[in-house]
Design a protein around this motif. Sequence first.
Motif, short mmCIF file in Angstrom:
data_model
loop_
_atom_site.label_atom_id
_atom_site.label_comp_id
_atom_site.label_asym_id
_atom_site.label_seq_id
_atom_site.Cartn_x
_atom_site.Cartn_y
_atom_site.Cartn_z
N LEU A 183 5.00 2.23 15.55
CA LEU A 183 5.27 3.11 14.42
C LEU A 183 4.89 2.49 13.09
CD1 LEU A 183 8.75 4.60 15.39
CD2 LEU A 183 6.51 5.71 15.56
N ALA A 184 5.13 1.18 12.94
CA ALA A 184 4.97 0.56 11.62
C ALA A 184 4.07 -0.68 11.63
CB ALA A 184 6.35 0.18 11.06
N GLY A 185 3.55 -1.07 12.79
CA GLY A 185 2.67 -2.24 12.85
C GLY A 185 3.38 -3.56 12.61
N THR A 186 4.70 -3.62 12.83
CA THR A 186 5.47 -4.83 12.50
C THR A 186 6.28 -5.30 13.71
OG1 THR A 186 7.27 -3.44 11.63
CG2 THR A 186 5.70 -4.29 10.05
N TRP A 187 5.61 -5.92 14.66
CA TRP A 187 6.33 -6.52 15.78
C TRP A 187 6.40 -8.04 15.66
CZ3 TRP A 187 1.39 -4.77 15.89
CH2 TRP A 187 0.40 -5.61 16.39
N GLY A 188 5.85 -8.59 14.59
CA GLY A 188 5.86 -10.04 14.41
C GLY A 188 7.23 -10.63 14.12
N MET A 209 0.82 -1.21 0.00
CA MET A 209 0.00 0.00 0.00
C MET A 209 0.85 1.26 0.00
SD MET A 209 -2.92 -1.34 2.69
CE MET A 209 -3.57 0.29 3.03
N GLY A 210 2.04 1.17 0.62
CA GLY A 210 2.93 2.34 0.69
C GLY A 210 3.47 2.78 -0.65
N ILE A 211 3.32 1.97 -1.68
CA ILE A 211 3.77 2.36 -3.02
C ILE A 211 2.99 3.57 -3.51
CG2 ILE A 211 3.90 1.62 -5.44
CD1 ILE A 211 4.30 -1.24 -4.42
N LEU A 212 1.68 3.63 -3.19
CA LEU A 212 0.83 4.69 -3.73
C LEU A 212 0.10 5.51 -2.67
CD1 LEU A 212 -0.88 2.77 -6.70
CD2 LEU A 212 1.10 4.30 -6.81
N ILE A 213 0.09 5.04 -1.41
CA ILE A 213 -0.74 5.66 -0.38
C ILE A 213 0.14 6.24 0.72
CG2 ILE A 213 -2.57 5.21 1.32
CD1 ILE A 213 -3.49 2.90 -0.50
N THR A 216 -10.61 7.66 9.16
CA THR A 216 -9.80 6.51 8.77
C THR A 216 -10.37 5.18 9.23
OG1 THR A 216 -8.41 6.75 10.76
CG2 THR A 216 -7.69 7.89 8.77
N LEU A 217 -11.21 5.20 10.28
CA LEU A 217 -11.78 3.94 10.78
C LEU A 217 -12.60 3.21 9.70
CD1 LEU A 217 -12.16 2.01 13.16
CD2 LEU A 217 -14.12 3.41 13.88
N PRO A 218 -13.42 3.90 8.89
CA PRO A 218 -14.14 3.17 7.84
C PRO A 218 -13.21 2.47 6.84
CG PRO A 218 -15.15 5.31 8.21
CD PRO A 218 -13.87 5.30 8.99
N LEU A 219 -12.06 3.07 6.55
CA LEU A 219 -11.10 2.41 5.66
C LEU A 219 -10.60 1.12 6.28
CD1 LEU A 219 -9.15 2.22 3.24
CD2 LEU A 219 -7.55 3.65 4.55
N SER A 220 -10.21 1.18 7.54
CA SER A 220 -9.71 -0.01 8.21
C SER A 220 -10.78 -1.09 8.30
CB SER A 220 -9.21 0.36 9.62
OG SER A 220 -8.34 -0.63 10.13
N MET A 221 -12.02 -0.67 8.53
CA MET A 221 -13.14 -1.62 8.56
C MET A 221 -13.36 -2.25 7.18
SD MET A 221 -15.84 0.46 10.99
CE MET A 221 -17.10 -0.78 10.83
N ALA A 222 -13.26 -1.42 6.15
CA ALA A 222 -13.48 -1.93 4.79
C ALA A 222 -12.42 -2.95 4.38
CB ALA A 222 -13.49 -0.76 3.80
N LEU A 223 -11.20 -2.81 4.92
CA LEU A 223 -10.12 -3.73 4.56
C LEU A 223 -10.19 -5.05 5.33
CD1 LEU A 223 -7.09 -1.29 4.18
CD2 LEU A 223 -8.53 -2.29 2.39
N GLU A 268 0.75 7.46 6.89
CA GLU A 268 -0.17 7.50 8.03
C GLU A 268 -1.48 6.79 7.71
OE1 GLU A 268 -2.60 10.87 10.51
OE2 GLU A 268 -0.47 11.27 10.14
N LEU A 269 -1.94 6.93 6.49
CA LEU A 269 -3.17 6.27 6.08
C LEU A 269 -2.96 4.76 5.95
CD1 LEU A 269 -6.07 6.95 5.44
CD2 LEU A 269 -5.42 7.32 3.04
N VAL A 270 -1.77 4.35 5.53
CA VAL A 270 -1.44 2.93 5.47
C VAL A 270 -1.52 2.31 6.86
CG1 VAL A 270 0.39 1.25 5.01
CG2 VAL A 270 -0.03 3.10 3.39
N VAL A 271 -0.89 2.97 7.84
CA VAL A 271 -0.90 2.45 9.22
C VAL A 271 -2.33 2.37 9.74
CG1 VAL A 271 -0.17 2.90 11.60
CG2 VAL A 271 1.44 3.23 9.71
N ALA A 272 -3.14 3.41 9.48
CA ALA A 272 -4.55 3.37 9.92
C ALA A 272 -5.28 2.20 9.27
CB ALA A 272 -5.23 4.69 9.56
N GLY A 273 -5.02 1.96 7.99
CA GLY A 273 -5.73 0.90 7.28
C GLY A 273 -5.45 -0.50 7.78
N ILE A 274 -4.23 -0.74 8.28
CA ILE A 274 -3.86 -2.10 8.67
C ILE A 274 -4.36 -2.48 10.06
CG2 ILE A 274 -1.78 -1.93 7.25
CD1 ILE A 274 -0.13 -1.84 9.81
N ILE A 275 -4.82 -1.51 10.86
CA ILE A 275 -5.05 -1.76 12.29
C ILE A 275 -6.12 -2.81 12.53
CG2 ILE A 275 -5.87 -0.73 14.45
CD1 ILE A 275 -4.40 1.85 13.60
#
Length: 256
Positions: free
Chosen positions: A153-158, A42-46, A204-211, A49-56
């Motif tokens: 910061l990046a949603g990547t603790w896995g 997603m970071g290629i085009l988006i 941003t919550l609707p985006l995360s819900m939609a994903l 901050e919106l990418v991080v919101a979308g993945i939550i």
Amino acid sequence: MNDFFTLLSPALFAFAFAVTLLGGFVKGAVGFAMPLVMISGMGILIEPELVVAGIILPILVSNGLQVARAGLGKARDAVSEHWRYITLVCVMIMISAQFLRSIPTDTMFVVLGVPVVVLCAVQLAGWRPRIGPAMRRPFEIGAGLLSGTLGGLAGTWGPPTVLYLLALNTPRDRQMAIQGVIYGLGSVMLFLGHLRSGVLNGQTLPLSMALLAPALLGMWLGFKLGDRFDQDRFRRVTLWVLVIAGVNLIRRGMMG
């Protein structure tokens, strides 16, 4: 719907949907990398901050399913053994999430890209750290601080969590149960942390819900089809693609 598309055009939303579907498929097929796929893709085009919101929410729900599959008994054992690491990860996710909105966009591309490249390269190299009993507590503290900071910061603790468990020579069946707990609790803290930071908000919550829909559909397809191909080869190809995508994020951050 008009408010929704003030954040992303229909074309960009379709792109985010496709990337999330792919991320869910990879997670279902080989059990890892959905946040890495979503962030680097997603970071290629988006905007970051919106990418991080979308993945939550996709992270929260998919990790909740993983915890449920592992079973509560194993979850309790995991917490009792690794409570320091789990506590540090959760606390640092909450703290570091509060700084995301203050980071400039160009810098944020680098913040997202560097962990993707480094963590995927480590897995491709097959590096397995080894920590003796004397160094366990310092390593546990350091790894927890690093994992939680990257998570907020990046949603990547896995991936850092996987390296932490490998360093302790954790048996595979137990490792999967522990990962489920850490991912599950961490995703709750990511959700709460970014509600507080403002990254996850009324827009941003609707985006995360939609994903959520493509994430869960992708996982289902991954569960169904994952045993039909060479998983090790698929895993390595996925990691190489993520490295390339991560390098592109770094390039965007460096070149502005």
